[in-house]
Design an enzyme around this catalytic site. Sequence first.
Site, PDB file in Angstrom:
ATOM      1  CB  SER A 154      -0.951  -0.052   1.203  1.00 38.09           C
ATOM      2  OG  SER A 154      -1.935   0.943   1.154  1.00 38.09           O
ATOM      3  NE  ARG A 224      -9.076   1.250  10.979  1.00 39.88           N
ATOM      4  CZ  ARG A 224      -8.095   0.718  10.267  1.00 39.88           C
ATOM      5  NH1 ARG A 224      -7.528   1.433   9.307  1.00 39.88           N
ATOM      6  NH2 ARG A 224      -7.669  -0.494  10.494  1.00 39.88           N
ATOM      7  CG  ASP A 319      -6.387  -3.808  -3.420  1.00 39.72           C
ATOM      8  OD1 ASP A 319      -7.203  -2.910  -3.127  1.00 39.72           O
ATOM      9  OD2 ASP A 319      -5.150  -3.715  -3.205  1.00 39.72           O
ATOM     10  CG  HIS A 352      -5.713  -2.302   0.209  1.00 38.15           C
ATOM     11  ND1 HIS A 352      -4.752  -2.326  -0.779  1.00 38.15           N
ATOM     12  CD2 HIS A 352      -5.221  -1.471   1.177  1.00 38.15           C
ATOM     13  CE1 HIS A 352      -3.740  -1.558  -0.446  1.00 38.15           C
ATOM     14  NE2 HIS A 352      -3.992  -1.030   0.737  1.00 38.15           N
TER      15      HIS A 352
END
Length: 381
Positions: A154, A224, A319, A352
């Site tokens: 990432s 979040r 992803d 992901h």
Amino acid sequence: MNANGSVGAVVAQTMRFDSPLVLTSGASLDDYSLVYETYGELNAQRDNAVLVCHALNASHHVAGHYSDRPRELGWWDNMVGPGKPVDTDRFFVIGVNNIGSCFGSTGPGSIDPRTGEPYGPDFPVVTVEDWVHAQARLADCLGIERFAAVMGGSLGGMQALAWAQLYPARVAHAVVIASAAKLTTQNIAFNEVARRAIINDPDFHGGRFYRHGVVPRRGLEVARMIGHITYLSDDAMAAKFGRNLRNEGYSFSFGVDFEIESYLRYQGEKFASYFDANTYLLITRALDYFDPARATGGRLDEALAPVTADFLVVSFTTDWRFAPARSREIVEALLSAKRHVSYAEIQAAHGHDAFLLADPQYHGIVRGYFERIARRIGRGS
């Protein structure tokens, strides 16, 4: 080797720097510290070092555990350790907490020597390139002239790519996992919504919430929750939660009816208990700004022309935050620049977050790649 393949108990270390670090923005940090951990032993030739770069909410704590917190394993403990894909019986592995973070390195919560108060919103905006330059200074202090590999997933993969571009002579291999050469418009949009949730929280106080003794908890929780949704695939969420209800029927209210609602609220509350709001703003902006081809009119192959490292690029089919197409762009640019690159597109259901999990095919590919690196080191190349 530890019986369970773990590096065991680890100790975080701190390196202080008193020479200014000039940032991409033009601002500078005159005095700063980096927190880091190491695993394994640096060999006599000092050519077996591997730098692991962390993603948004991770840190220097890559593997093992602290003696007083045996259950808090490093965020990539399944990847790094004795006998693991990145084998610490062969490699000297370094994890560094980036500047601007909230896990020990100098960041918004640190004391600004000019004011005697936390930097807060006065902490300068940092970029992926700034992190790489700071990591290079740490490598200098550790006596590492060239890394056997720089790797990350990432945002960490962006740092590995930047390392190969900015310091070509210092990187033998770059391992870029579930990453991209720049964010898509949709990704920037997600980051902006998350930032606005934080900035609009009444407890944010313009980033100076420290002096008020509060935390913009609601904003962090929403940020979040938004992020977590994007890290998972639709299939993974459906398999784990479906439309399962917490109770037998609907409550006909706006409380928690579905299991997925409960899960997201839990993740948000947990995140808000340990992560710094200003750090969240800084790191997501660093994600937005990363674009090595910006200086070459969008030509990524030209931007990567200085690269000499061999590459392993890995993506995951489900992803959608950092889709395989983004990894293929990196691969195509490297091939156009006539660089050596291996590419793997892994069938994985987890979205992901798959880069953090121990998928056998994924780990097998990384293991095989690092075994080849180890053999080359053994031959003195």
